[in-house]
Design an enzyme around this catalytic site. Structure first.
Site, short mmCIF file in Angstrom:
data_model
loop_
_atom_site.label_atom_id
_atom_site.label_comp_id
_atom_site.label_asym_id
_atom_site.label_seq_id
_atom_site.Cartn_x
_atom_site.Cartn_y
_atom_site.Cartn_z
N SER A 714 0.85 -1.38 0.02
CA SER A 714 -0.01 -0.02 -0.09
C SER A 714 0.90 1.25 0.05
O SER A 714 0.24 2.51 -0.18
CB SER A 714 -0.85 0.09 1.21
OG SER A 714 -0.04 0.09 2.35
N LYS A 757 -6.73 4.20 8.07
CA LYS A 757 -5.59 5.02 7.74
C LYS A 757 -6.35 6.48 7.59
O LYS A 757 -5.46 7.34 7.82
CB LYS A 757 -5.15 4.47 6.33
CG LYS A 757 -4.57 3.51 6.42
CD LYS A 757 -4.42 2.53 4.86
CE LYS A 757 -3.52 1.37 4.68
NZ LYS A 757 -3.51 0.79 3.43
#
Length: 848
Positions: A714, A757
């Site tokens: 990611s 996140k």
């Protein structure tokens, strides 16, 4: 005591008068019976209601008189011609019957004798003559009177056929008398002496223990053969009932005889053991165990094993080692709830109230749980589901299990699986081992006391395996609804039904659960809380709980919302609320000390007061300082304790085009950096990067917090942005963070942990977050209040990200930087130094 106006006819036509002289009333001869059947009767008769019996022609019947109306009727009739009409009552429970409560067909009766006993009930003896039918009632007071019409008897039938029927009736009647314990043997002799077929049928029917409806149905039949057939049907049925009853009595006698025999043998064995000195202390134990076994409800196979082991214990010497082993085993068998269940309260509305009362937020999780409870409520006997709640620490997984148990009214049992490496912890040890015990599953069931508790398997992802076996393999049978109805523990060695147990597993990393075990569970993800949710949870649950734990009242300590927000943002950065509660507890202890020492009587906690209790602030927004120079990008990472920001730093130095990766990166993360560099090289012309930048300059990519392992794809978008930034000398906006996996074609692929996140970005002061386009669905699951002040952008290709995150003007001319004459190469310094020549300093971040 028989009801008044009736008397159960036994076997002979004999009565005892007031002088105690026994008189016999002989059976009528066939000629007398025929004469009675053709005798004239009055057009109007007094009608006597019979309860629980029916009078047949030719039959003599004793009657006990109880009703006043009946007494008056008998007195008037006895003073006259002594002829009355006897009609059966439809329902015996009616004390004062009306005309609608009587049958229409009855029997004309002669009153043979009226008996008056001093101090007792009056009785009479009547004899039936012929049948009649009631046309209409003329009087109802003081007793019934009715106009009647006689019914002619139809005795015409084939003589041989009638004889065959009468013979069969006599044989059945004698068989019935022999089987009936309440009928004397003289009744069979009386039946043999009756020559008249109608009288035989009526006599036997009068003595049968059949209902009034059945006796009345036989009376209403006109043909004699029809009455004989109906009587044989009744006799056959009663004989079958008596045979079954006799069989039951015989078996009971056999069981009693067997028990008496066993008792005598046991007494003899006890005396022998006493003589041998082997039952000094074992006798009481055995009796106690037998008493418990008799009172406890057990499956047949368990009771069989229990009886066998108790017998074995009774024969054992109390001083032998096997005695204690067997006694302990029997105690376990008797204490387990084999057939004991708690009643489920599957009220979905109440369950929703309980979940909302115990937990704030977690709407998706609560919805999934209520769906399971709804299916259990509708199906009833559905096997209990296996749920797996996974998410970061402190988000309420264990407390959710307790709430589920409270919502459906079941007992709650928790078993921690963290660090278990021995298979015997699940399945138990064999009884041959010293200090053997059942596995922790059976121990938990015993602790619950019922066979259908809510059983929480905590930290199922922390199970280990070594030479002692793999506990996760033993859990495969426990957590499989199709086969856990016969779970076999090594100690118990009997199949135990776990299909009604509601198993709930918890985990932080579902990927670490073995595949076959994970396949047997329904996974429910619990994500971290937003800052607003933490504030609500702290006010509603954490602060009141810490006040109680520290002996404070709500008047002695209060928190301002801004103070709680400062604790959340400046002292505790986590997905859950565990550390938040500990920090609030630290403040509460400080206030408790002040109140105990007399320094204060109460305290209102404001943001400025926190430093006195907790020290200086531990977390500050740092993005602006970390991204002042080109080559520094802000990424987003998922960690076991929630989301966090991740800095990607890139620098160039004189060399031959090597790429250096540092920061304890995993293989997947290194591959993402290589893919990013390859893409930058392939698009150098488009991006305005000189060719010399890749031939004469080395690039170094570093992810700070080098002691913390990091991996995953990611960070690809952030690495690409850092590389483009250092090669183009365009700084990355300090209020932008990004996440996403990249491909060599420049596509941005979706990643996980979006909620954590995004919340981490907001905590760090980020204003804009760039996400993969296919992660747009994950943003919809986040509460709108948690996204306030945060701009979410979505990217499909790499170009979309670069346009959003890079500033337009470069800090330094790229052509002058990278196209340096060879003679000046030794004077170049690292481009990661600022105008004062100082190196950018990293801060630690915990990222995996």
């Amino acid at each position: 005591m028989p009801p008044r106006d009736t008397y159960p006819y036994i076997s002979s036509h004999s009565v005892r008068d007031a002088d105690d002289a026994e008189q016999f009333i002989p059976f009528p001869t066939p000629a007398e019976e025929k004469q009675m059947g053709m005798s004239d009767i009055p057009e109007e008769l007094p009608v006597l209601a019979l309860r629980n019996t029916v009078l047949y022609p030719g039959v003599v019947l004793p009657i006990t008189l109880g009703r006043d109306a009946s007494m008056q009727l008998v007195k008037d009739a006895f003073a006259g011609k002594r002829i009355i009409g006897a009609v059966a009552q439809k329902r015996s429970e009616v004390e004062t019957p009306g005309t609608e409560d009587l049958y229409r067909l009855g029997t004309v009766a002669d009153i043979l004798k009226l008996i008056k006993i001093p101090g007792g009930p009056n009785s009479m003896i009547i004899q039936g003559k012929r049948r009649f039918e009631i046309n209409e009632y003329t009087e109802t007071e003081p007793y019934f009177r009715a106009r009647v019409s006689p019914i002619a008897e139809d005795w015409a039938t084939d003589e041989v056929e009638l004889k065959a029927r009468i013979r069969s009736v006599k044989e059945l009647a004698i068989q019935f008398i022999n089987l009936s314990p309440h009928l004397p043997g003289e009744a069979a002799l009386a039946i043999q002496q009756i020559d008249s077929p109608p009288l035989l049928i009526h006599f036997i029917a009068s003595n049968l223990q059949i209902s009034v409806e059945e006796k009345q149905a036989l009376l209403e039949l006109n043909e004699l053969t029809g009455r004989a057939d109906k009587l044989m049907e009744y006799l056959n049925r009663e004989i079958q009932v008596l045979q079954v009853s006799e069989d039951i009595r015989s078996r009971v006698r056999t069981d009693v005889d067997k028990q008496q025999r066993e008792y005598l043998l046991r007494q003899q064995m006890k005396i022998i053991q006493d003589e041998l000195g082997e039952s000094e202390s074992g006798g009481d134990d055995v009796q106690e165990l037998r008493s418990k076994a008799e009172k406890k409800e057990l499956p047949d196979y368990v009771r069989e094993t229990l009886d066998k082991e108790i017998t074995r214990l009774a024969r054992s010497n109390p001083a032998s080692p096997d005695y204690a082993v067997t006694r302990n085993y029997l105690d376990w068998l008797l204490e387990l709830p084999w057939l004991e269940y708690s009643k489920d309260d599957l009220d979905i509305a109440r369950a929703a109230e309980v979940l909302d009362e115990d937990h704030y937020g977690l709407d998706q999780v609560k919805k999934r749980i209520l769906e399971y409870l709804a299916v259990l409520h509708l199906k009833g006997d559905m096997k209990a589901p296996i749920l797996c709640l996974h998410g970061p620490p402190g988000v309420g997984k264990t407390s959710l299990g307790k709430s589920i148990a409270r919502a459906i009214g079941r007992e709650f049992v928790r078993m921690s699986l963290g660090g278990i490496r021995d298979e015997a912890e699940i399945r138990g040890h064999r009884r041959t081992y010293v200090a053997a015990l059942p596995g922790r599953i059976i121990q938990g069931i015993k602790k619950a006391g019922v066979n259908n508790p809510v059983f929480m398997l905590d930290e199922v992802d922390k199970i280990g395996a070594d030479f002692r076996g793999d506990p996760s393999s033993a859990l495969l049978e426990v957590l499989d609804p199709e086969q856990n109805d016969n779970f076999n523990d090594h100690y118990i060695e009997l199949d135990y039904d776990l299909s009604k147990v509601f198993f709930i597993a918890t985990a932080n990393f579902p990927e670490m659960i073995p595949g076959p075990l994970r396949d047997r569970m329904e996974s429910i993800e619990i994500t971290g809380y937003t800052q607003e949710e933490k504030l609500r949870i702290a006010k509603q649950y954490l602060v009141p709980r810490q006040l109680e734990h520290n002996g404070l009242t709500a008047e002695q300590m209060t928190f301002e919302d801004e103070a709680i927000g400062t604790i959340i943002d400046g002292y505790t950065r986590e997905s859950g609320v565990r550390k938040l509660e500990r920090t609030i507890g630290a403040v509460a202890r400080g206030v408790a000390k002040q109140i105990a020492t007399g320094e204060a009587t109460s305290a209102t906690i404001r943001p400025k007061d926190l430093e006195n209790y907790l020290g200086g602030r531990k977390h500050f927004p740092e993005v602006a300082q970390r991204t002042e120079v080109p080559g520094v990008a802000t990424g987003l990472a998922w960690t076991p304790v929630g989301g966090d920001i991740l800095f990607i730093e890139a620098s160039v130095s004189r060399g031959n085009g090597k790429q250096v990766l540092t920061g304890k990166l995993g293989e997947v993360m290194k591959e993402s950096a290589q893919a990013a560099l390859s893409y930058v090289k392939s698009r150098a012309d488009t991006l305005g990067i000189p060719e010399d930048a890749f031939r004469r300059w080395d690039v170094h990519v570093h992810v700070p917090a080098g002691a913390v392992p990091k991996d995953g794809p990611s960070a690809g978008a952030a690495m690409l942005s850092a590389l483009v930034s250092i090669y183009t000398q365009r700084r990355i906006r300090h209020d932008v963070a990004m996440t996403g996996e990249i491909t060599l074609r420049g596509l941005i692929l979706p990643v996980g942990g979006i909620k954590e996140k995004v919340l981490a970005a907001r905590r760090a002061g980020i204003r804009t977050v760039v996400l993969p386009e296919k992660n747009e669905k994950d943003i919809k699951e986040i509460a709108a209040g948690a996204l306030e002040g945060l701009e979410i952008l979505f990217a499909h290709r790499v170009e979309d990200i670069l346009d959003q995150v890079l500033e337009e003007k470069p800090v330094t001319d790229v052509q002058e930087m990278f196209c340096v004459p060879p003679e000046k190469e030794h004077t170049e310094k690292s481009l990661m130094q600022d105008a004062n020549g100082s190196t950018v300093v990293d801060v630690d971040v915990e990222v995996t």
